[in-house]
Design a protein around this motif. Structure first.
Motif, PDB file in Angstrom:
ATOM      1  N   VAL A 208       0.887  -1.307   0.021  1.00 37.54           N
ATOM      2  CA  VAL A 208       0.084  -0.042   0.046  1.00 37.54           C
ATOM      3  C   VAL A 208       1.057   1.290   0.010  1.00 37.54           C
ATOM      4  O   VAL A 208       1.787   1.368   0.742  1.00 37.54           O
ATOM      5  CB  VAL A 208      -0.889  -0.083   1.233  1.00 37.54           C
ATOM      6  N   THR A 210       1.471   5.564  -0.201  1.00 40.66           N
ATOM      7  CA  THR A 210       0.650   6.868   0.182  1.00 40.66           C
ATOM      8  C   THR A 210       0.563   7.682  -1.046  1.00 40.66           C
ATOM      9  O   THR A 210       0.971   7.375  -1.881  1.00 40.66           O
ATOM     10  CB  THR A 210       1.777   7.601   1.400  1.00 40.66           C
ATOM     11  N   ARG A 217       3.381   2.774   2.680  1.00 37.67           N
ATOM     12  CA  ARG A 217       2.350   2.612   4.032  1.00 37.67           C
ATOM     13  C   ARG A 217       2.090   1.544   4.697  1.00 37.67           C
ATOM     14  O   ARG A 217       2.639   1.567   5.774  1.00 37.67           O
ATOM     15  CB  ARG A 217       0.809   3.122   3.315  1.00 37.67           C
ATOM     16  N   SER A 218       2.051   0.340   3.986  1.00 44.99           N
ATOM     17  CA  SER A 218       2.035  -0.921   4.867  1.00 44.99           C
ATOM     18  C   SER A 218       2.256  -1.872   3.662  1.00 44.99           C
ATOM     19  O   SER A 218       2.009  -1.965   2.529  1.00 44.99           O
ATOM     20  CB  SER A 218       0.947  -1.177   5.634  1.00 44.99           C
ATOM     21  N   LEU A 220       0.455  -5.801   3.283  1.00 40.18           N
ATOM     22  CA  LEU A 220      -0.724  -6.802   3.860  1.00 40.18           C
ATOM     23  C   LEU A 220      -0.511  -8.093   3.166  1.00 40.18           C
ATOM     24  O   LEU A 220      -0.225  -8.478   1.923  1.00 40.18           O
ATOM     25  CB  LEU A 220      -1.939  -6.309   3.366  1.00 40.18           C
ATOM     26  N   LEU A 246      -9.754  -4.091   5.971  1.00 40.36           N
ATOM     27  CA  LEU A 246      -8.750  -3.952   6.373  1.00 40.36           C
ATOM     28  C   LEU A 246      -7.750  -3.104   5.376  1.00 40.36           C
ATOM     29  O   LEU A 246      -7.068  -1.681   5.533  1.00 40.36           O
ATOM     30  CB  LEU A 246      -7.739  -5.058   6.379  1.00 40.36           C
ATOM     31  N   LEU A 247      -7.869  -3.247   4.049  1.00 40.09           N
ATOM     32  CA  LEU A 247      -7.002  -2.376   3.157  1.00 40.09           C
ATOM     33  C   LEU A 247      -7.792  -1.093   2.747  1.00 40.09           C
ATOM     34  O   LEU A 247      -7.311  -0.137   2.788  1.00 40.09           O
ATOM     35  CB  LEU A 247      -7.358  -3.472   1.702  1.00 40.09           C
ATOM     36  N   LYS A 249      -9.388   0.777   5.111  1.00 37.84           N
ATOM     37  CA  LYS A 249      -9.074   1.457   6.077  1.00 37.84           C
ATOM     38  C   LYS A 249      -7.605   1.805   6.045  1.00 37.84           C
ATOM     39  O   LYS A 249      -7.047   3.144   6.284  1.00 37.84           O
ATOM     40  CB  LYS A 249      -9.077   0.655   7.538  1.00 37.84           C
ATOM     41  N   GLU A 250      -6.747   0.958   5.745  1.00 39.85           N
ATOM     42  CA  GLU A 250      -5.322   1.497   5.282  1.00 39.85           C
ATOM     43  C   GLU A 250      -5.208   2.722   4.262  1.00 39.85           C
ATOM     44  O   GLU A 250      -4.532   3.495   4.349  1.00 39.85           O
ATOM     45  CB  GLU A 250      -4.453   0.326   4.536  1.00 39.85           C
ATOM     46  N   LEU A 251      -5.928   2.517   3.521  1.00 41.58           N
ATOM     47  CA  LEU A 251      -6.148   3.410   2.154  1.00 41.58           C
ATOM     48  C   LEU A 251      -6.762   4.971   2.809  1.00 41.58           C
ATOM     49  O   LEU A 251      -6.373   5.982   2.266  1.00 41.58           O
ATOM     50  CB  LEU A 251      -6.736   3.062   0.827  1.00 41.58           C
ATOM     51  N   ASN A 253      -7.182   6.120   6.012  1.00 37.15           N
ATOM     52  CA  ASN A 253      -6.768   6.566   7.297  1.00 37.15           C
ATOM     53  C   ASN A 253      -5.471   7.352   6.790  1.00 37.15           C
ATOM     54  O   ASN A 253      -4.414   6.802   6.127  1.00 37.15           O
ATOM     55  CB  ASN A 253      -6.307   5.638   8.251  1.00 37.15           C
TER      56      ASN A 253
END
Ligand SMILES: Nc1ncnc2c1ncn2[C@@H]1O[C@H](COP(=O)(O)OP(=O)(O)OP(=O)(O)O)[C@@H](O)[C@H]1O
Ligand SMILES: [Mg+2]
Lengths: 254, 265
Positions: A208, A210, A217-218, A220, A246-247, A249-251, A253
């Motif tokens: 992921v 930014t 960012r992360s 998964l 999950l994904l 939320k990652e994108l 936030n």
């Protein structure tokens, strides 16, 4: 184990008379042999730039790319690159289109041509070997573009939103097809997509990014039980929606 | 798509289309015949002065006379030869020039203002200069014709090259291709329609250049014939030369269109 593809602190900026656009900022990740990595990120964040760097179409400003532990520019590995549009040449037949890679590398011999015919046959395109691209449907064209990419027997496949030009239903089918082909041939693949479900249904891991300049960012990890192996089946798996949330939320936030 | 049995509505549509096409063809022919007829009648009833305005029968007569002594074939042949040679030169130089400009950004940026200026210059102004430099020869006429078309041709093809989808170029690079591959596998094939269009324009422009050249310096050719006829007031000969020019330019255009069709297959 040495990863198939390793990216270390990669940065890139575009320079134009109007100014500098920083597209990538210190990106690091790796991809194991045979792994399927999806990359998601906000639009315009630098995903295509990342693939261009991996494909060698751009030179990194900072940072390094290793393939099998060897710096990219010294590596003999073949990298296949598939774009959003199929870019089949209308002035060539389908067979001549898929032969483009070997033709450019001057390796288009009789056996290679035969092999390409076999591949066309496998993916149901042999009846269209001598047709023009415009006579094929969108899904068939994208499959032809995949064969063109596979013709050079790439060690790594880079896919830049290869399904996004297709209508929804064709896209599900072609994504299912193509991911399965890539998996059965045990290719290492990096897929860019803005479709989260597509990323979850196809990938082993999701990177992921930014918004611009892109940073990691992360990452998964995605794993499904074996009965949900194909992308279409994965969409029906119980884990699917939890991965999706999950994904998402990652994108979302910041 | 087409089914083996046509529906009634489709059949009716096809019939209407066919009738329409036939009517257009008939009207075209009729316009032509009517024009000739009125012209002929006007001159035979002396409504117009046939010495100045000529007439279809006098034109035909003049053609037959000049065909008998073979002179018309010489003049037509000379003009056709000059046009074809300059046409091939313009096509070759145009393509080569465009490739050269594409191969170097600096070269293009240096050459661009000169090309634009030369392209917009009225080329008839160059013809007298060429005569002094090259003499009263066929070379001069060909040079004049080439100068009319070549700069526009270079600029058109170059612009076409530049407008090629950058992703197609990236594709070739990603497959391990060089600039040469980009040129031969993408730029030139994708510019074929443009090339053919520019050839159609060039054929017309070359003919213009050849006639300008022949006006000023020639001992043969339709341009020479037109000037000669106007000086000795042989209006039949003048009109006949113009008619042959019309036919020649139509034939050139059709020739390229035919080549285009063959190449398309
Ligand atoms: N050739 C270029 N020159 C200048 N800036 C560029 C160039 N190519 C891309 N950019 C800029 O760099 C940034 C990243 O572009 P990139 O195409 O990598 O993003 P992306 O994540 O692939 O976008 P998308 O989701 O739209 O496909 C964008 O803001 C873009 O405007
Ligand atoms: Mg992109």
């Amino acid at each position: 184990m040495i990863p198939k593809l390793e990216v270390k602190d990669l940065s890139y900026s575009y320079h134009t008379p109007e100014g500098e656009t920083r597209a990538l900022s210190r990106i690091s990740f790796d991809v194991q042999d045979g792994e399927f990595l999806a990359v998601v990120g906000p639009s315009g964040c630098g995903k295509s730039t990342l693939l261009s760097l991996l494909a060698g179409l751009l030179r990194p400003e900072e940072g390094e790319i290793f393939i099998d532990g060897v710096p990219r520019r010294e590596s003999r590995a073949v990298i296949g690159y598939m774009l959003q549009k199929d870019h089949l040449f209308e002035w060539r037949s389908i067979l001549d289109n898929v032969s483009l890679g070997p033709e450019i590398r001057r390796s288009l011999t009789g056996p290679v041509r035969e092999e390409l015919r076999t591949m066309l046959d496998t993916y149901g395109l042999l009846p269209f070997a001598h047709a023009r691209p415009s006579q094929l449907s969108g899904g068939m064209r994208q499959r032809a573009a995949l064969i063109r990419t596979l013709a050079l027997k790439p060690d790594i496949l880079l896919l830049d939103e290869p399904f996004s030009a297709l209508d929804y239903q064709t896209r599900l089918e072609v994504c299912d097809d193509i991911s399965t082909i890539i998996r059965t041939q045990k290719k290492t693949a990096v897929l860019i997509t803005h479709d989260l479900s597509e990323a979850i249904s196809a990938a082993d891991r999701i990177l992921v990014l930014t918004s611009r300049p892109a940073r990691v960012r992360s990452v998964l990890e995605i794993s499904f039980s074996p009965e949900y192996d194909r992308p279409l089946a994965r969409r029906n798996a119980p884990e699917f929606s939890s991965y999706f949330n999950l994904l998402w939320k990652e994108l979302k936030n910041p | 798509m087409t089914s083996p049995v046509l529906s009634e509505a489709q059949q009716a549509f096809l019939n209407r289309e066919r009738r329409h096409r036939r009517r257009v063809a008939a009207l075209r022919l009729l316009t032509f015949v009517l024009f000739l007829l009125i012209w002929e009648l006007c001159s035979s009833y002396e409504i117009i002065n046939s010495f100045i305005f000529s007439s279809p029968s006098r034109v035909v007569l003049c053609f037959l006379q000049m065909a008998a002594d073979g002179s018309i074939f010489l003049h037509t042949g000379v003009t056709l030869l000059e046009t074809l040679v300059s046409f091939f030169l313009v096509t070759a130089v145009g393509l080569a020039g465009a490739v050269l400009l594409w191969s170097s950004r600096s070269l293009y940026e240096v050459a661009e203002p000169y090309l634009v200026m030369l392209n917009s210059l009225p080329k008839s102004a160059l013809a007298p200069l060429l005569i002094v430099w090259l003499g009263n020869r066929m070379t001069t006429i060909i040079a004049a014709a080439v100068s009319v078309a070549v700069f526009g041709s270079i600029l058109t093809l170059y612009t076409g090259f530049r407008q090629t989808d950058p992703d197609k170029i990236r594709l070739i690079l990603a497959l391990g291709g060089t600039r040469r591959d980009i040129l031969t596998k993408v730029l030139i094939p994708s510019s074929v329609p443009l090339l053919i269009n520019s050839m159609k324009v060039n054929a017309g422009l070359c003919l213009v250049g050849v006639i300008i050249g022949e006006f000023l310096s020639a001992r043969a050719g339709l341009g020479y014939l037109i000037i000669y006829a106007s000086q000795v007031f042989k209006m039949d000969m003048l009109v006949m030369s113009i008619v042959i020019l019309c036919l020649m330019s139509a034939a050139l255009y059709q020739g390229i269109a035919w080549g285009e069709k063959k190449a398309g297959r």
